[in-house]
Design a protein around this motif. Structure first.
Motif, PDB file in Angstrom:
ATOM      1  N   TYR A 191       0.901  -1.316   0.125  1.00 16.03           N
ATOM      2  CA  TYR A 191      -0.065   0.020  -0.166  1.00 16.03           C
ATOM      3  C   TYR A 191       0.780   1.330  -0.098  1.00 16.03           C
ATOM      4  O   TYR A 191       0.377   2.400  -0.618  1.00 16.03           O
ATOM      5  CB  TYR A 191      -0.883  -0.025   1.137  1.00 16.03           C
ATOM      6  N   LYS A 192       2.134   1.405   0.638  1.00 16.09           N
ATOM      7  CA  LYS A 192       2.600   2.822   0.600  1.00 16.09           C
ATOM      8  C   LYS A 192       3.209   3.107  -0.515  1.00 16.09           C
ATOM      9  O   LYS A 192       3.000   4.176  -1.082  1.00 16.09           O
ATOM     10  CB  LYS A 192       3.947   2.447   1.458  1.00 16.09           C
ATOM     11  N   PRO A 193       3.836   2.203  -1.576  1.00 13.57           N
ATOM     12  CA  PRO A 193       4.167   2.663  -2.929  1.00 13.57           C
ATOM     13  C   PRO A 193       2.766   3.166  -3.677  1.00 13.57           C
ATOM     14  O   PRO A 193       3.184   4.126  -4.705  1.00 13.57           O
ATOM     15  CB  PRO A 193       4.731   1.496  -3.709  1.00 13.57           C
ATOM     16  N   GLN A 226      -5.279  -9.280  -3.957  1.00 16.59           N
ATOM     17  CA  GLN A 226      -5.756 -10.585  -4.459  1.00 16.59           C
ATOM     18  C   GLN A 226      -5.021 -11.069  -6.021  1.00 16.59           C
ATOM     19  O   GLN A 226      -4.675 -12.160  -6.125  1.00 16.59           O
ATOM     20  CB  GLN A 226      -7.329 -10.430  -4.834  1.00 16.59           C
ATOM     21  N   LYS A 227      -4.442 -10.037  -6.570  1.00 13.89           N
ATOM     22  CA  LYS A 227      -3.552 -10.417  -7.745  1.00 13.89           C
ATOM     23  C   LYS A 227      -2.431 -10.906  -7.251  1.00 13.89           C
ATOM     24  O   LYS A 227      -1.844 -11.884  -7.941  1.00 13.89           O
ATOM     25  CB  LYS A 227      -3.504  -8.996  -8.355  1.00 13.89           C
ATOM     26  N   LEU A 228      -1.895 -10.601  -6.340  1.00  9.19           N
ATOM     27  CA  LEU A 228      -0.582 -11.169  -5.642  1.00  9.19           C
ATOM     28  C   LEU A 228      -0.943 -12.611  -5.117  1.00  9.19           C
ATOM     29  O   LEU A 228      -0.038 -13.487  -5.396  1.00  9.19           O
ATOM     30  CB  LEU A 228      -0.065 -10.185  -4.851  1.00  9.19           C
ATOM     31  N   HIS A 229      -1.984 -12.663  -4.513  1.00 12.88           N
ATOM     32  CA  HIS A 229      -2.435 -14.071  -3.949  1.00 12.88           C
ATOM     33  C   HIS A 229      -2.579 -14.986  -5.266  1.00 12.88           C
ATOM     34  O   HIS A 229      -1.809 -16.056  -5.042  1.00 12.88           O
ATOM     35  CB  HIS A 229      -3.706 -13.717  -3.248  1.00 12.88           C
ATOM     36  N   LEU A 230      -3.155 -14.567  -6.220  1.00 17.50           N
ATOM     37  CA  LEU A 230      -3.430 -15.416  -7.385  1.00 17.50           C
ATOM     38  C   LEU A 230      -1.912 -15.599  -7.728  1.00 17.50           C
ATOM     39  O   LEU A 230      -1.539 -17.019  -8.319  1.00 17.50           O
ATOM     40  CB  LEU A 230      -4.185 -14.794  -8.442  1.00 17.50           C
ATOM     41  N   LYS A 231      -1.320 -14.698  -7.856  1.00 18.70           N
ATOM     42  CA  LYS A 231       0.354 -15.042  -8.412  1.00 18.70           C
ATOM     43  C   LYS A 231       1.141 -15.835  -7.510  1.00 18.70           C
ATOM     44  O   LYS A 231       1.659 -17.068  -8.246  1.00 18.70           O
ATOM     45  CB  LYS A 231       1.125 -13.845  -8.643  1.00 18.70           C
ATOM     46  N   VAL A 232       1.126 -16.169  -6.281  1.00 16.38           N
ATOM     47  CA  VAL A 232       1.807 -16.970  -5.501  1.00 16.38           C
ATOM     48  C   VAL A 232       0.935 -18.322  -5.618  1.00 16.38           C
ATOM     49  O   VAL A 232       1.843 -19.468  -5.431  1.00 16.38           O
ATOM     50  CB  VAL A 232       1.727 -16.526  -3.955  1.00 16.38           C
ATOM     51  N   ASN A 244      -7.297  -4.132  -1.680  1.00 19.52           N
ATOM     52  CA  ASN A 244      -7.797  -5.453  -1.929  1.00 19.52           C
ATOM     53  C   ASN A 244      -7.873  -5.971  -3.237  1.00 19.52           C
ATOM     54  O   ASN A 244      -6.901  -7.199  -3.448  1.00 19.52           O
ATOM     55  CB  ASN A 244      -9.217  -5.642  -1.546  1.00 19.52           C
ATOM     56  N   GLU A 245      -7.937  -5.398  -4.241  1.00 14.66           N
ATOM     57  CA  GLU A 245      -7.469  -5.607  -5.600  1.00 14.66           C
ATOM     58  C   GLU A 245      -6.227  -6.337  -5.853  1.00 14.66           C
ATOM     59  O   GLU A 245      -5.840  -7.207  -6.408  1.00 14.66           O
ATOM     60  CB  GLU A 245      -8.208  -4.565  -6.594  1.00 14.66           C
ATOM     61  N   GLU A 246      -5.316  -5.156  -5.178  1.00 13.59           N
ATOM     62  CA  GLU A 246      -3.720  -5.435  -5.634  1.00 13.59           C
ATOM     63  C   GLU A 246      -3.376  -6.695  -4.845  1.00 13.59           C
ATOM     64  O   GLU A 246      -2.612  -7.471  -5.536  1.00 13.59           O
ATOM     65  CB  GLU A 246      -3.105  -4.241  -4.874  1.00 13.59           C
TER      66      GLU A 246
END
Length: 293
Positions: A246-248, A261-267, A257-259
């Motif tokens: 969130y800081k960047p 979940q994209k990272l969750h899907l990636k891992v 949340n959207e960001e």
């Protein structure tokens, strides 16, 4: 540990050579991780960074547990001490006081739930074991209590091994690693060898997002998480509401949340087996989308 004589809790884990890496033995209950699991966060603290004070009494803790289980969590991670930057340092006795009867109440109300205890104290682990916990989640990798690994071995419970700086005082000091993936693998290799030698067979690896790593290294960790499991240890990923996301973006911890979940899907696509999250509903959607791809 008074329960160590109990035959059910002492049912041994299978040896690593015969146990698929995607299952763990929780108090004699073999838990299949071939389908990724969601670990819901339950902070019993007044000072956690995003939900401090919301669930630090029996009624609200049980209500939130019920909600997370209904939303799709199968593991509840109980945290009696905040480990955010500049958090108040607590002794084990205060952790135990905060936990009180909550573990036993959770086991009674929700017998199907797996309870993970987030602590770096062996004494708190002993207390939790006697109350009925299923998993030990230690952010310190055994660094902060030299009795931790022996205590874990005595319980026969699965152990979450996190990558972290070697002292409580330095856990959030930012280190720029020459190669974060190589450094983590060296750390995990040494620590898992020590644990296996002590008889701890159910080891879960946590790369330690949010602890002493630069934003750049944490994004590299996301991209290279598939290289961290050695093919035999399941991976737990805890990126929920972390500042490297969130800081960047100039956002708050509650607005990513959207960001996330994209990272969750990636891992998940790289083999992660457990997602440690605050927002169970959204994580469940991501897991379902991954399974139905």
């Amino acid at each position: 540990m008074s329960k160590l004589s109990h035959s059910q809790t002492l049912k041994p884990s299978n040896v690593p050579t015969s146990q698929p890496f995607h299952s763990i033995n929780c108090n004699g209950r073999l838990v299949d991780l071939s389908v990724p699991k969601i670990m819901g966060i339950l902070n019993l603290t007044p000072d956690s960074f995003s939900d401090g004070g919301k669930f630090n009494n029996e009624k609200s803790a049980l209500q939130h547990t019920e909600k997370m289980l209904k939303d799709g969590a199968e593991i509840i991670d109980l945290g009696p001490q905040s480990t955010r930057p500049k958090a108040e340092f607590l002794e084990s006795s205060e952790e135990i006081r905060r936990i009180g009867n909550i573990i036993s109440l959770m086991k009674k109300e929700f017998p199907e739930a797996l309870i993970s205890l987030d602590t770096f104290y062996s004494e708190t682990v002993e207390f939790g074991f006697n109350e009925g916990i299923d998993i030990i989640n230690d952010i310190s990798g055994g660094h902060y209590d030299d009795k931790m690994f022996d205590t874990v071995a005595a319980t026969k419970l699965p152990y979450v091994l996190m990558h972290v700086n070697p002292s409580y005082e330095t856990m959030h000091d930012k280190i720029k690693f020459a190669d974060i993936t190589l450094s983590e693998n060296q750390y995990f290799s040494e620590k898992t060898m020590e644990l296996l030698e002590k008889g701890v067979n159910d080891i879960i690896l946590d790369p330690g997002f949010g602890f002493g790593k630069t934003v750049e290294d944490q994004m590299k960790m996301i991209d290279e998480v598939k290289y961290l499991d050695f093919g035999k240890f399941p991976l737990l990923i805890g990126i929920s509401r972390k500042s490297f996301i969130y800081k960047p973006l100039g956002k708050s911890s509650l607005d990513i949340n959207e960001e996330t979940q994209k990272l969750h899907l990636k891992v998940l696509q790289q083999g992660a087996k457990i997602l440690r999250v605050h927002d169970v509903v959204e994580a469940k959607k991501t897991v379902d989308a991954f399974l139905n791809k």
